[in-house]
Write a protein that holds these residues in place. Structure first.
Motif, PDB file in Angstrom:
ATOM      1  N   LEU A 146      52.619  26.265  72.890  1.00  0.00           N
ATOM      2  CA  LEU A 146      53.639  27.042  72.198  1.00  0.00           C
ATOM      3  C   LEU A 146      53.361  28.533  72.314  1.00  0.00           C
ATOM      4  N   VAL A 147      52.119  28.944  72.114  1.00  0.00           N
ATOM      5  CA  VAL A 147      51.759  30.355  72.194  1.00  0.00           C
ATOM      6  C   VAL A 147      52.006  30.898  73.610  1.00  0.00           C
ATOM      7  N   ILE A 148      51.609  30.121  74.621  1.00  0.00           N
ATOM      8  CA  ILE A 148      51.749  30.571  76.012  1.00  0.00           C
ATOM      9  C   ILE A 148      53.215  30.610  76.436  1.00  0.00           C
ATOM     10  N   VAL A 149      53.937  29.516  76.171  1.00  0.00           N
ATOM     11  CA  VAL A 149      55.340  29.438  76.602  1.00  0.00           C
ATOM     12  C   VAL A 149      56.195  30.454  75.855  1.00  0.00           C
ATOM     13  N   PHE A 150      55.914  30.666  74.573  1.00  0.00           N
ATOM     14  CA  PHE A 150      56.658  31.663  73.809  1.00  0.00           C
ATOM     15  C   PHE A 150      56.491  33.044  74.425  1.00  0.00           C
ATOM     16  N   ILE A 163      52.799  37.347  67.631  1.00  0.00           N
ATOM     17  CA  ILE A 163      51.548  37.701  66.949  1.00  0.00           C
ATOM     18  C   ILE A 163      51.309  36.751  65.771  1.00  0.00           C
ATOM     19  N   GLY A 164      52.370  36.409  65.044  1.00  0.00           N
ATOM     20  CA  GLY A 164      52.239  35.443  63.957  1.00  0.00           C
ATOM     21  C   GLY A 164      51.798  34.079  64.455  1.00  0.00           C
ATOM     22  N   TRP A 175      44.808  30.700  65.912  1.00  0.00           N
ATOM     23  CA  TRP A 175      43.383  30.960  65.777  1.00  0.00           C
ATOM     24  C   TRP A 175      42.869  30.528  64.416  1.00  0.00           C
ATOM     25  N   GLU A 176      43.670  30.711  63.381  1.00  0.00           N
ATOM     26  CA  GLU A 176      43.255  30.241  62.059  1.00  0.00           C
ATOM     27  C   GLU A 176      43.144  28.717  62.033  1.00  0.00           C
ATOM     28  N   GLY A 183      40.113  27.670  63.981  1.00  0.00           N
ATOM     29  CA  GLY A 183      38.909  27.970  63.210  1.00  0.00           C
ATOM     30  C   GLY A 183      38.664  26.936  62.126  1.00  0.00           C
ATOM     31  N   ARG A 184      39.754  26.527  61.433  1.00  0.00           N
ATOM     32  CA  ARG A 184      39.608  25.496  60.409  1.00  0.00           C
ATOM     33  C   ARG A 184      39.183  24.172  61.020  1.00  0.00           C
ATOM     34  N   GLY A 185      39.746  23.879  62.214  1.00  0.00           N
ATOM     35  CA  GLY A 185      39.379  22.631  62.880  1.00  0.00           C
ATOM     36  C   GLY A 185      37.909  22.603  63.257  1.00  0.00           C
ATOM     37  N   ARG A 186      37.404  23.725  63.789  1.00  0.00           N
ATOM     38  CA  ARG A 186      35.986  23.772  64.162  1.00  0.00           C
ATOM     39  C   ARG A 186      35.089  23.700  62.933  1.00  0.00           C
ATOM     40  N   ARG A 187      35.505  24.381  61.852  1.00  0.00           N
ATOM     41  CA  ARG A 187      34.704  24.312  60.634  1.00  0.00           C
ATOM     42  C   ARG A 187      34.690  22.904  60.047  1.00  0.00           C
TER      43      ARG A 187
END
Length: 288
Positions: free
Chosen positions: A200-204, A254-255, A261-262, A265-269
């Motif tokens: 989604l981030v890349i295609v957007f 940006i949103g 990334w948030e 980050g939660r997934g890795r934590r």
């Protein structure tokens, strides 16, 4: 739309030329609505059964949007990159009015559904309403503008329609969030979710921000200027609307990046926490 073409579009145009293609695109969308209403409730009954009344309306709407985005994205890519444009600004494409009818009809249907959700469920989405009304109004203004001008900007409209590609991944994320996955398949579900969010981030970025830069680049190439000089040559309303639309897409991207990334980050934590708990649990078992 037939009324629109009869009263606004140039009267000298043959009645079986542009209006037929535009209306055929509109008809395609209405047939999709009927098919998807049957398909979704028959083959995804167990999934729809877990949703609330509002979520069922949203699911049907998003499923329609996914099909519409798939068709118009493929068509827009074919028009923009696999066609021979004699001139990037003044060149025309025979399929443009078909996809214009498809896009305008979808915006009309989606706007009505948003108003329906607002009135029945008190769920108001001002951003989508303003977005759809402004885009559909721009399309109608463009067709009205053609009444006294030669065809202009078919390539740019094709690139504009290509922005629908990001909608596929945006709605896919909604469906993933609504799925009830058993713990056995949770790791695979998290992997698919992370991959879908990355897509989604890349295609957007490529379809909405990159395509806008490509529009400016092709316009500049046609008149042998730099891409950032195109705003000075564009009509005032086109330059302002392009700037506002680009800034809005950058803000949304940006949103999306921030949420991605948030979430990662939660997934890795969470993974580290689960691993630490497993190690601690195994240590307690050995000690006992």
């Amino acid at each position: 739309f037939f009324f629109f073409f009869q009263h606004i579009y140039p009267q000298g145009k043959p009645k079986d030329e542009v209006p037929f293609e535009f209306l055929w695109g509109s008809y395609m969308l209405s047939s999709h609505i009927l098919f998807l209403d049957f398909f979704s409730h028959r083959f995804f009954f167990s999934f729809f059964h877990t949703l609330t009344s509002l979520e069922r309306v949203e699911a049907s709407n998003k499923l329609l949007s996914v099909v519409h985005s798939s068709i118009i994205s493929v068509g827009a890519f074919q028009m923009a990159f696999l066609s021979d444009w004699s001139h990037p600004v003044y060149g025309t494409h025979p399929n443009l009015f078909f996809f214009s009818g498809l896009e305008a009809s979808y915006l009309l249907v989606d706007t009505v559904l948003e108003l329906f959700k607002w009135l029945k469920y008190q769920k108001k989405n001002t951003l989508i309403l303003v977005h759809h009304l402004s885009i559909s109004g721009s399309l109608l203004f463009y067709f009205h503008w053609l009444e006294s001008h030669i065809p202009l900007g078919d390539l740019f409209l094709s690139l504009f329609f290509l922005m629908n590609a990001s909608t596929l991944f945006l709605h896919a994320r909604w469906f993933l969030d609504k799925l009830k996955v058993s713990p056995k398949y949770q790791p695979f579900y998290q992997f698919v979710g992370s991959f879908e969010n990355l897509c989604l981030v890349i295609v957007f970025f490529l379809s909405r921000i990159g395509s806008t830069w490509y529009m400016l680049h092709m316009y500049a190439k046609a008149f042998d200027i730099y891409w950032f000089q195109t705003f000075a040559r564009l009509p005032y309303i086109c330059g302002v609307s392009t700037s506002l639309f680009t800034l809005a897409n950058i803000y949304w991207w940006i949103g999306l990046m921030k949420k991605y990334w948030e979430g990662e980050g939660r997934g890795r934590r969470t993974e580290k926490k689960n691993a630490a708990e497993e190690v601690a649990s195994s240590s307690r078992i050995k000690n006992s």
